[in-house]
Design a protein around this motif. Sequence first.
Motif, PDB file in Angstrom:
ATOM      1  N   THR A  23       0.853  -1.181   0.000  1.00 18.31           N
ATOM      2  CA  THR A  23       0.000   0.000   0.000  1.00 18.31           C
ATOM      3  C   THR A  23       0.892   1.234   0.000  1.00 18.31           C
ATOM      4  O   THR A  23       2.116   1.124   0.009  1.00 18.31           O
ATOM      5  CB  THR A  23      -0.908   0.027   1.243  1.00 18.31           C
ATOM      6  N   ARG A  24       0.272   2.400   0.008  1.00 21.32           N
ATOM      7  CA  ARG A  24       1.041   3.642   0.047  1.00 21.32           C
ATOM      8  C   ARG A  24       1.871   3.746   1.318  1.00 21.32           C
ATOM      9  O   ARG A  24       2.952   4.340   1.331  1.00 21.32           O
ATOM     10  CB  ARG A  24       0.078   4.836  -0.038  1.00 21.32           C
ATOM     11  N   THR A  25       1.375   3.167   2.399  1.00 28.20           N
ATOM     12  CA  THR A  25       2.034   3.342   3.693  1.00 28.20           C
ATOM     13  C   THR A  25       2.866   2.149   4.150  1.00 28.20           C
ATOM     14  O   THR A  25       3.685   2.273   5.050  1.00 28.20           O
ATOM     15  CB  THR A  25       0.980   3.630   4.785  1.00 28.20           C
ATOM     16  N   GLY A  26       2.659   0.971   3.562  1.00 25.20           N
ATOM     17  CA  GLY A  26       3.406  -0.195   4.024  1.00 25.20           C
ATOM     18  C   GLY A  26       2.997  -1.464   3.292  1.00 25.20           C
ATOM     19  O   GLY A  26       2.681  -1.440   2.101  1.00 25.20           O
ATOM     20  N   LEU A  27       2.981  -2.562   4.026  1.00 26.77           N
ATOM     21  CA  LEU A  27       2.627  -3.861   3.458  1.00 26.77           C
ATOM     22  C   LEU A  27       1.518  -4.473   4.312  1.00 26.77           C
ATOM     23  O   LEU A  27       1.704  -4.708   5.515  1.00 26.77           O
ATOM     24  CB  LEU A  27       3.839  -4.795   3.462  1.00 26.77           C
ATOM     25  N   VAL A  28       0.348  -4.698   3.710  1.00 26.08           N
ATOM     26  CA  VAL A  28      -0.739  -5.362   4.421  1.00 26.08           C
ATOM     27  C   VAL A  28      -0.506  -6.861   4.323  1.00 26.08           C
ATOM     28  O   VAL A  28      -0.478  -7.428   3.224  1.00 26.08           O
ATOM     29  CB  VAL A  28      -2.117  -4.981   3.838  1.00 26.08           C
ATOM     30  N   CYS A  29      -0.302  -7.499   5.473  1.00 19.57           N
ATOM     31  CA  CYS A  29       0.113  -8.901   5.530  1.00 19.57           C
ATOM     32  C   CYS A  29      -1.039  -9.811   5.948  1.00 19.57           C
ATOM     33  O   CYS A  29      -1.780  -9.496   6.887  1.00 19.57           O
ATOM     34  CB  CYS A  29       1.249  -9.068   6.541  1.00 19.57           C
ATOM     35  N   GLN A  30      -1.136 -10.946   5.259  1.00 21.83           N
ATOM     36  CA  GLN A  30      -2.024 -12.017   5.709  1.00 21.83           C
ATOM     37  C   GLN A  30      -1.262 -12.832   6.752  1.00 21.83           C
ATOM     38  O   GLN A  30      -0.171 -13.323   6.477  1.00 21.83           O
ATOM     39  CB  GLN A  30      -2.409 -12.916   4.528  1.00 21.83           C
ATOM     40  N   THR A  31      -1.820 -12.950   7.950  1.00 21.83           N
ATOM     41  CA  THR A  31      -1.168 -13.735   8.995  1.00 21.83           C
ATOM     42  C   THR A  31      -2.152 -14.747   9.562  1.00 21.83           C
ATOM     43  O   THR A  31      -3.345 -14.743   9.214  1.00 21.83           O
ATOM     44  CB  THR A  31      -0.667 -12.834  10.148  1.00 21.83           C
ATOM     45  N   ASP A  32      -1.655 -15.585  10.441  1.00 17.13           N
ATOM     46  CA  ASP A  32      -2.538 -16.575  11.059  1.00 17.13           C
ATOM     47  C   ASP A  32      -3.494 -15.951  12.066  1.00 17.13           C
ATOM     48  O   ASP A  32      -4.366 -16.633  12.590  1.00 17.13           O
ATOM     49  CB  ASP A  32      -1.700 -17.672  11.754  1.00 17.13           C
ATOM     50  N   ARG A  33      -3.352 -14.634  12.316  1.00 16.09           N
ATOM     51  CA  ARG A  33      -4.289 -13.934  13.202  1.00 16.09           C
ATOM     52  C   ARG A  33      -4.971 -12.764  12.507  1.00 16.09           C
ATOM     53  O   ARG A  33      -5.383 -11.796  13.147  1.00 16.09           O
ATOM     54  CB  ARG A  33      -3.557 -13.437  14.462  1.00 16.09           C
ATOM     55  N   GLY A  34      -5.072 -12.852  11.204  1.00 15.43           N
ATOM     56  CA  GLY A  34      -5.762 -11.804  10.449  1.00 15.43           C
ATOM     57  C   GLY A  34      -4.806 -10.833   9.784  1.00 15.43           C
ATOM     58  O   GLY A  34      -3.594 -11.042   9.733  1.00 15.43           O
ATOM     59  N   LEU A  35      -5.368  -9.749   9.253  1.00 14.20           N
ATOM     60  CA  LEU A  35      -4.579  -8.762   8.527  1.00 14.20           C
ATOM     61  C   LEU A  35      -3.812  -7.857   9.487  1.00 14.20           C
ATOM     62  O   LEU A  35      -4.343  -7.418  10.511  1.00 14.20           O
ATOM     63  CB  LEU A  35      -5.496  -7.902   7.647  1.00 14.20           C
ATOM     64  N   ARG A  36      -2.571  -7.577   9.129  1.00 16.62           N
ATOM     65  CA  ARG A  36      -1.744  -6.624   9.848  1.00 16.62           C
ATOM     66  C   ARG A  36      -0.996  -5.786   8.810  1.00 16.62           C
ATOM     67  O   ARG A  36      -0.632  -6.288   7.747  1.00 16.62           O
ATOM     68  CB  ARG A  36      -0.719  -7.315  10.751  1.00 16.62           C
ATOM     69  N   GLU A  37      -0.739  -4.528   9.142  1.00 18.68           N
ATOM     70  CA  GLU A  37       0.051  -3.694   8.231  1.00 18.68           C
ATOM     71  C   GLU A  37       1.438  -3.484   8.821  1.00 18.68           C
ATOM     72  O   GLU A  37       1.586  -2.953   9.927  1.00 18.68           O
ATOM     73  CB  GLU A  37      -0.613  -2.340   7.977  1.00 18.68           C
ATOM     74  N   LEU A  38       2.444  -3.894   8.082  1.00 23.06           N
ATOM     75  CA  LEU A  38       3.844  -3.776   8.490  1.00 23.06           C
ATOM     76  C   LEU A  38       4.452  -2.562   7.789  1.00 23.06           C
ATOM     77  O   LEU A  38       4.347  -2.413   6.576  1.00 23.06           O
ATOM     78  CB  LEU A  38       4.610  -5.033   8.114  1.00 23.06           C
ATOM     79  N   LYS A  39       5.079  -1.684   8.579  1.00 20.50           N
ATOM     80  CA  LYS A  39       5.661  -0.465   8.029  1.00 20.50           C
ATOM     81  C   LYS A  39       7.115  -0.329   8.448  1.00 20.50           C
ATOM     82  O   LYS A  39       7.444  -0.603   9.612  1.00 20.50           O
ATOM     83  CB  LYS A  39       4.899   0.769   8.529  1.00 20.50           C
ATOM     84  N   LYS A  40       7.943   0.126   7.536  1.00 22.42           N
ATOM     85  CA  LYS A  40       9.293   0.508   7.910  1.00 22.42           C
ATOM     86  C   LYS A  40       9.210   1.899   8.533  1.00 22.42           C
ATOM     87  O   LYS A  40       8.713   2.838   7.910  1.00 22.42           O
ATOM     88  CB  LYS A  40      10.220   0.521   6.694  1.00 22.42           C
TER      89      LYS A  40
END
Length: 328
Positions: A23-40
Amino acid sequence: MEDIYGKILWEGYGLKYYGGKRTRTGLVCQTDRGLRELKKARSHKQEILFAHAVKTCLFRNGFSGICFFYTTLEGQPYWECDGECYVLEDPMPGKAVEEETAAHFVEGASLMAKMHRAAIGLQYSKEDTRGEPLPQLWRRRLNEMAKMKRRMERKGGYSPLDLLVLRYYTPFFGRAEEALECLDASYADLCRIQRQEGTFCHNQFKGSHLYRREDGAWFVGGFEHCTSDVFVLDLASYLRRFWRKTEGTEEQLQQVLEAYLQMRPINAAEKELLLPLTLYPIKFLRLIHEYDNKRRVCVSPAMQERLSAAAQEEEKIGALGRLLERVL
């Protein structure tokens, strides 16, 4: 790169990574506990810790329109990997707000006031309040422009960008001096009092960090660069943005101000600082600083365009100042 994302999520947060979408702000990740957005992180560790403390305080006081930093297995709101810091949040719900009309800014001003009101009781570490005070930073920026002018005059043979600086030097220097006189007189006292009660400045309160869900609920992002500064600095920046982004009128300016004041009235000291904080030509002087740092290496034609656009914006802000004097 996929390997590093999986490593960060597993080693830092105990999450399994199943793929992601940028995304514009980071990476929306599929995880075993749902969606999370990882940002540097684009800020330092101490800034992340302070932003985490701000969010925690806001939520505790009833301002729920935020997304927390998830804490790592070690209890920190960031994870270090290969010399970089990363933060993990829930993806922002809804869409970023388009700042197209005065009505958007009226709603935004009300939201800002609610956010500020919820900062009561915010606690600081010594590192949170360390750093160059705002008046000193702004004075240094102004001195840089004065030194640049003297250097230009000694050198002779002006470039188009030099001529642009000289054209706006007198009006902007005078405006900045007047603003700094007010700040020197009362900023430190207001900052000290508000820090005792709990204060912060978001510094990036704008459409790209404001989200609205389908049910109308608002959310605020972009806390990574917040500081332990006075509330009215946020308000001044937002009024400047309103005036730049719209063809605002005095009546609309009053509506934006009133939307804030209904949620969080400001005292006499804040009113006294609102005008100089609004009028200080911060964008023009910031670009002057950037130009001065780059002139010995390479100054692109785009820099001249940016500085010219900033000068025109600051001229427009002068009209905002005259209206604010009447409204306040």
